[in-house]
Design a protein around this motif. Structure first.
Motif, PDB file in Angstrom:
ATOM      1  N   GLY A  86      29.871  26.376 -11.734  1.00 17.05           N
ATOM      2  CA  GLY A  86      29.836  25.954 -10.338  1.00 17.05           C
ATOM      3  C   GLY A  86      28.545  26.260  -9.619  1.00 17.05           C
ATOM      4  N   GLY A  87      27.741  27.183 -10.161  1.00 18.19           N
ATOM      5  CA  GLY A  87      26.423  27.464  -9.583  1.00 18.19           C
ATOM      6  C   GLY A  87      26.365  28.731  -8.760  1.00 18.19           C
ATOM      7  N   ARG A  88      25.295  29.472  -8.922  1.00 19.37           N
ATOM      8  CA  ARG A  88      24.974  30.645  -8.106  1.00 19.37           C
ATOM      9  C   ARG A  88      23.508  30.522  -7.722  1.00 19.37           C
ATOM     10  NH1 ARG A  88      29.445  30.652  -9.858  1.00 19.37           N
ATOM     11  NH2 ARG A  88      30.709  32.382 -10.672  1.00 19.37           N
ATOM     12  N   THR A  89      23.185  30.752  -6.473  1.00 16.25           N
ATOM     13  CA  THR A  89      21.798  30.630  -6.063  1.00 16.25           C
ATOM     14  C   THR A  89      21.552  31.348  -4.747  1.00 16.25           C
ATOM     15  OG1 THR A  89      20.003  29.021  -5.742  1.00 16.25           O
ATOM     16  CG2 THR A  89      22.133  28.466  -4.790  1.00 16.25           C
ATOM     17  N   VAL A  90      20.306  31.752  -4.532  1.00 16.53           N
ATOM     18  CA  VAL A  90      19.889  32.368  -3.277  1.00 16.53           C
ATOM     19  C   VAL A  90      18.603  31.690  -2.838  1.00 16.53           C
ATOM     20  CG1 VAL A  90      19.215  34.483  -2.086  1.00 16.53           C
ATOM     21  CG2 VAL A  90      20.866  34.594  -3.975  1.00 16.53           C
ATOM     22  N   GLU A  91      18.667  30.975  -1.720  1.00 20.33           N
ATOM     23  CA  GLU A  91      17.479  30.289  -1.205  1.00 20.33           C
ATOM     24  C   GLU A  91      16.880  31.079  -0.042  1.00 20.33           C
ATOM     25  OE1 GLU A  91      15.784  25.851  -0.114  1.00 20.33           O
ATOM     26  OE2 GLU A  91      17.942  26.137  -0.382  1.00 20.33           O
TER      27      GLU A  91
ATOM     28  N   THR B 221      31.961  25.253  -1.357  1.00 18.42           N
ATOM     29  CA  THR B 221      30.503  25.302  -1.388  1.00 18.42           C
ATOM     30  C   THR B 221      30.054  25.505  -2.823  1.00 18.42           C
ATOM     31  OG1 THR B 221      30.506  26.358   0.792  1.00 18.42           O
ATOM     32  CG2 THR B 221      28.445  26.379  -0.437  1.00 18.42           C
ATOM     33  N   GLY B 222      29.218  24.607  -3.311  1.00 15.11           N
ATOM     34  CA  GLY B 222      28.695  24.695  -4.668  1.00 15.11           C
ATOM     35  C   GLY B 222      27.446  23.847  -4.778  1.00 15.11           C
ATOM     36  N   LEU B 223      26.959  23.661  -5.977  1.00 17.64           N
ATOM     37  CA  LEU B 223      25.722  22.906  -6.148  1.00 17.64           C
ATOM     38  C   LEU B 223      25.879  21.445  -5.753  1.00 17.64           C
ATOM     39  CD1 LEU B 223      24.354  24.372  -9.505  1.00 17.64           C
ATOM     40  CD2 LEU B 223      23.746  24.995  -7.161  1.00 17.64           C
TER      41      LEU B 223
ATOM     42  N   TYR C 111      28.891  33.424  -5.475  1.00 18.45           N
ATOM     43  CA  TYR C 111      30.215  33.481  -6.101  1.00 18.45           C
ATOM     44  C   TYR C 111      30.775  32.075  -6.192  1.00 18.45           C
ATOM     45  CZ  TYR C 111      32.569  32.799  -1.540  1.00 18.45           C
ATOM     46  OH  TYR C 111      33.021  32.296  -0.341  1.00 18.45           O
ATOM     47  N   ARG C 112      31.786  31.921  -7.029  1.00 15.29           N
ATOM     48  CA  ARG C 112      32.439  30.618  -7.154  1.00 15.29           C
ATOM     49  C   ARG C 112      33.460  30.488  -6.034  1.00 15.29           C
ATOM     50  NH1 ARG C 112      35.709  28.145 -12.396  1.00 15.29           N
ATOM     51  NH2 ARG C 112      35.951  26.045 -11.539  1.00 15.29           N
ATOM     52  N   THR C 113      33.182  29.650  -5.071  1.00  7.20           N
ATOM     53  CA  THR C 113      34.040  29.549  -3.896  1.00  7.20           C
ATOM     54  C   THR C 113      35.329  28.798  -4.243  1.00  7.20           C
ATOM     55  OG1 THR C 113      33.100  27.456  -3.120  1.00  7.20           O
ATOM     56  CG2 THR C 113      31.980  29.482  -2.452  1.00  7.20           C
ATOM     57  N   PRO C 114      36.423  29.106  -3.574  1.00  9.61           N
ATOM     58  CA  PRO C 114      37.666  28.363  -3.820  1.00  9.61           C
ATOM     59  C   PRO C 114      37.629  27.009  -3.120  1.00  9.61           C
ATOM     60  CG  PRO C 114      38.011  29.968  -2.090  1.00  9.61           C
ATOM     61  CD  PRO C 114      36.607  30.181  -2.591  1.00  9.61           C
ATOM     62  N   ALA C 115      38.472  26.106  -3.567  1.00  7.83           N
ATOM     63  CA  ALA C 115      38.654  24.834  -2.871  1.00  7.83           C
ATOM     64  C   ALA C 115      39.508  25.068  -1.637  1.00  7.83           C
ATOM     65  CB  ALA C 115      39.329  23.818  -3.788  1.00  7.83           C
ATOM     66  N   THR C 116      39.198  24.353  -0.557  1.00  2.69           N
ATOM     67  CA  THR C 116      39.979  24.502   0.672  1.00  2.69           C
ATOM     68  C   THR C 116      41.442  24.159   0.426  1.00  2.69           C
ATOM     69  OG1 THR C 116      38.055  24.019   2.041  1.00  2.69           O
ATOM     70  CG2 THR C 116      40.209  23.734   3.051  1.00  2.69           C
TER      71      THR C 116
END
Length: 336
Positions: free
Chosen positions: A117-122, A142-144, A173-178
């Motif tokens: 799902g992606g992890r990143t810090v901008e 929230t993901g890529l 972190y891998r966010t949950p779906a709403t």
């Protein structure tokens, strides 16, 4: 069940019998659980996994000097491009296009991992010289593939901040779906909290003299609540929050100043503020963060909806920028 009063009051039930506040909250929460589970099962497709290589850049930056950070940004850009090529080869053109945009020369990332799902810090602003650092902690969905929404909000917030404040968009972190049962539990938040604590420790090592404010939206506030005990930050800002898994600021065991705000049109206000312990999970997140008994410092957040806190020209954006800068929020009537 007719409901004609606010949650927490006794209202009319079957045959006119009163329904107690706790019983009503449990019934409403049960309805939310049913809806969250039913929607995905009834046809909402789960996002397909997108292959990505392990990042070559895994260790934290060795220092926060401009040269060291520039070296990190270049290395992380290579990781993003590698993930983009993998997505392209696998036929995931949308992901590949998003990653090409993230790898633009004017973008700067402290870290990136395209897996799971992606992890990143901008990074927005001058992290090497900033007097204060604001960390955006996003919520569900929230993901890529939806990163553009986080980018848009971060860009507007950065424009509202003075130059002495750096902003970091933290997707750690891998966010949950709403629309999922996971968004009603703290399972994903526990993973996120562990990552957030490690990230803050890294920031403290790199910039020991800078103040750090966590800006925690929606489910991101659950992550911040789990991470809060003993965390070396100056401010924890909860907005659009249904709860943090604690019943009061004191229960967070933090020396940070805790703020809470919610917009008038945010549907989160209607979520039952309770917790139900089941054999397999605890559902709900407890006391409403904007309630006086929670003990957070309130700030005006306007009349927008759940996704409107970082919209241009809003009092919520102005107040989030003010708190992140170490200042005081303005009252609703004072906002031009």
């Amino acid at each position: 069940m007719p409901v004609d009063g606010p949650v927490g009051r006794s209202v009319g039930g079957p045959a006119g019998r009163p329904v107690s506040g706790p019983r009503l909250r449990r019934a409403l929460l049960a309805g939310l659980v049913a809806a969250a589970v039913a929607v995905p099962v009834s046809g909402a497709a789960r996002p397909e996994a997108v292959p990505a290589p392990a990042p070559a850049t895994v260790r934290p930056p060795r220092s926060a000097t401009p040269a060291a950070l520039d070296e990190r940004y270049v290395a992380t850009r290579a990781d993003i491009l590698a993930a983009g090529r993998a997505a392209e080869r696998a036929g995931h053109r949308r992901r590949a296009g998003n990653l090409r945009a993230m790898a633009a020369p004017d973008r700067r990332f402290l870290s990136f991992d395209g897996r799971d799902g992606g992890r990143t810090v901008e990074v927005f602003g001058d992290l090497a010289r900033a007097e204060r650092i604001a960390v955006l902690v996003p919520g569900s969905d929230t993901g890529l593939d939806s990163y553009a929404r986080l980018l848009a909000g971060a860009t507007r917030l950065r424009a509202a901040l003075p130059g002495r404040v750096a902003l970091l968009a933290w997707l750690g972190y891998r966010t949950p779906a709403t629309l999922s049962a996971e968004v009603l539990t703290s399972a994903r938040a526990a993973e996120g909290a562990h990552a957030l604590r490690g990230f803050v420790r890294t920031l403290r090592r790199l910039r020991p003299d800078a103040g750090i404010a966590l800006l925690c939206h929606s489910y991101g506030s659950v992550v911040c609540g789990r991470a809060a005990p003993g965390l070396e930050v100056t401010d924890i800002v909860l907005y659009g929050s249904a709860g943090v898994g604690a019943d009061s600021v004191a229960a967070l065991r933090t020396r940070a100043t805790v703020w809470a705000g919610r917009a008038g049109g945010d549907w989160v206000a209607g979520v039952p503020h309770t917790r139900i312990v089941l054999p397999f999970a605890t559902l709900g997140f407890g006391t409403d963060p904007v309630a006086p008994e929670f003990g957070a410092r309130p700030f005006a957040a306007g009349d927008g909806g759940h996704s409107d806190y970082l919209k241009a020209g809003t009092i919520s954006l102005a107040n989030l920028a003010a708190i992140a800068s170490g200042g005081a929020p303005v009252e609703a009537g004072a906002h031009a």
